[in-house]
Design an enzyme around this catalytic site. Structure first.
Site, PDB file in Angstrom:
ATOM      1  N   ARG A  50       0.831  -1.204   0.000  1.00 20.42           N
ATOM      2  CA  ARG A  50       0.000   0.000   0.000  1.00 20.42           C
ATOM      3  C   ARG A  50       0.867   1.256   0.000  1.00 20.42           C
ATOM      4  O   ARG A  50       1.904   1.304   0.658  1.00 20.42           O
ATOM      5  CB  ARG A  50      -0.927   0.007   1.214  1.00 20.42           C
ATOM      6  CG  ARG A  50      -1.996  -1.072   1.174  1.00 20.42           C
ATOM      7  CD  ARG A  50      -2.867  -1.056   2.405  1.00 20.42           C
ATOM      8  NE  ARG A  50      -2.104  -1.398   3.606  1.00 20.42           N
ATOM      9  CZ  ARG A  50      -2.642  -1.508   4.822  1.00 20.42           C
ATOM     10  NH1 ARG A  50      -3.932  -1.280   5.000  1.00 20.42           N
ATOM     11  NH2 ARG A  50      -1.892  -1.833   5.852  1.00 20.42           N
ATOM     12  N   ASP A  52       0.998   5.658   0.315  1.00 18.51           N
ATOM     13  CA  ASP A  52       0.324   6.798   0.933  1.00 18.51           C
ATOM     14  C   ASP A  52      -0.116   7.815  -0.116  1.00 18.51           C
ATOM     15  O   ASP A  52       0.251   7.727  -1.291  1.00 18.51           O
ATOM     16  CB  ASP A  52       1.262   7.491   1.922  1.00 18.51           C
ATOM     17  CG  ASP A  52       1.511   6.663   3.170  1.00 18.51           C
ATOM     18  OD1 ASP A  52       0.635   5.850   3.526  1.00 18.51           O
ATOM     19  OD2 ASP A  52       2.581   6.827   3.786  1.00 18.51           O
ATOM     20  N   TYR A 110      11.960   0.448  -3.879  1.00 18.43           N
ATOM     21  CA  TYR A 110      11.454   1.812  -3.987  1.00 18.43           C
ATOM     22  C   TYR A 110      12.526   2.728  -4.565  1.00 18.43           C
ATOM     23  O   TYR A 110      13.730   2.494  -4.389  1.00 18.43           O
ATOM     24  CB  TYR A 110      11.066   2.363  -2.609  1.00 18.43           C
ATOM     25  CG  TYR A 110       9.743   1.894  -2.061  1.00 18.43           C
ATOM     26  CD1 TYR A 110       8.575   2.622  -2.283  1.00 18.43           C
ATOM     27  CD2 TYR A 110       9.661   0.732  -1.303  1.00 18.43           C
ATOM     28  CE1 TYR A 110       7.359   2.202  -1.764  1.00 18.43           C
ATOM     29  CE2 TYR A 110       8.447   0.305  -0.777  1.00 18.43           C
ATOM     30  CZ  TYR A 110       7.303   1.049  -1.014  1.00 18.43           C
ATOM     31  OH  TYR A 110       6.100   0.628  -0.499  1.00 18.43           O
ATOM     32  N   ARG A 197      10.848   7.283   3.425  1.00 20.27           N
ATOM     33  CA  ARG A 197      10.799   8.738   3.530  1.00 20.27           C
ATOM     34  C   ARG A 197      11.561   9.243   4.756  1.00 20.27           C
ATOM     35  O   ARG A 197      12.190  10.313   4.717  1.00 20.27           O
ATOM     36  CB  ARG A 197       9.345   9.209   3.559  1.00 20.27           C
ATOM     37  CG  ARG A 197       8.624   9.001   2.226  1.00 20.27           C
ATOM     38  CD  ARG A 197       7.121   9.154   2.352  1.00 20.27           C
ATOM     39  NE  ARG A 197       6.754  10.471   2.849  1.00 20.27           N
ATOM     40  CZ  ARG A 197       5.514  10.788   3.229  1.00 20.27           C
ATOM     41  NH1 ARG A 197       4.544   9.869   3.178  1.00 20.27           N
ATOM     42  NH2 ARG A 197       5.249  12.002   3.660  1.00 20.27           N
TER      43      ARG A 197
END
Length: 247
Positions: A50, A52, A110, A197
């Site tokens: 999932r 954001d 990522y 992040r």
């Protein structure tokens, strides 16, 4: 019958992946609507990871069950006709009945993109993080080395994280630069909420010279989110792909 699909999307105008209450636009919402139109029955999808609000995906993997019989290309082309411009199906294939997009993935990758220039870009703002101060990626790479391997990543864990354990294994993390663009590439068996992040926000402090490269190891060992840098903005983050055995 169970099918898997590869999904690409720009997260800019979505409130994340996960289905939410009526009226809130999410990627899962528009994907299920498109597939339901092709299948001629309601479809519920499950994803590999999932994302954001504001986060993008180059190849999110999903699976769903259906009684409809269609060729693989019909799911892709028919689905894309029913999708908005910022979501696209890339491929479809039938999978075993026990396949699960999330639980069968043994690793995920990522990217995080930084636009490193004194003047911000109106065009790139939605797809990269703007950093006006020159970043030293050599120092950032040195600092990131301590994150490779199996560690307790509590210092980089978001407050809303629901993972059972903060212990994850990072296979690689590296930063490269092309012109004024900086790319962080990271692969791990799994990620905590906001982990990438928070790592980016921490490494940027090193890149700007606010901390030395050894500081990141101190942050990691502290197992305390308050010791790390700020959470980098979502628009620079891209879910690249999930990895499976025999897929």
């Amino acid at each position: 019958m169970k099918l898997a699909l590869g999904v690409e999307y720009l997260g800019t105008n979505f409130h994340g992946w996960q289905l939410q209450k009526s009226g809130i636009r999410t990627v899962q919402q528009v994907v299920e609507q498109a597939l339901s139109s092709v299948a001629d029955h309601p479809v519920r999808v499950f994803c590999s990871g999932r994302t954001d609000a504001g986060v993008h995906a180059l190849e999110q993997v999903i699976h769903f069950e259906t009684t409809a019989k269609r060729e693989d290309k019909a799911w892709v082309l028919g689905g894309n006709v029913n999708l908005p411009f910022d979501v696209n199906f890339k491929w479809a294939k039938q999978v075993n009945d026990d396949f699960h997009a999330r639980f069968d993935a043994h690793a995920r990758q990522y990217h995080y993109k930084i636009h490193n220039t004194p003047v911000r870009s109106a065009v790139k703002h939605a797809y990269t993080l703007w950093e006006s101060r020159t970043l030293d990626i050599k120092l950032m790479n040195q600092a990131a080395e301590c994150l490779i391997g199996e560690h307790d990543f509590s210092s980089f864990r978001g407050s809303l994280c629901q993972a059972k354990s903060p212990i994850k294994t990072v296979e690689f993390i590296r930063l490269t630069q092309s012109g004024n663009g900086i790319l962080l590439d990271i692969k791990a068996n799994a990620f905590l909420h906001h982990m990438v992040r928070n790592i980016v926000g921490t490494l940027i402090k090193v890149g700007k010279g606010e901390q030395d490269s050894a500081w990141v190891k101190t942050v990691l060992d502290a197992k305390d989110r308050k010791q790390a840098g700020v959470t980098a903005e979502p628009q620079g983050l891209y879910f690249v792909k999930a990895f499976y055995d025999n897929f």
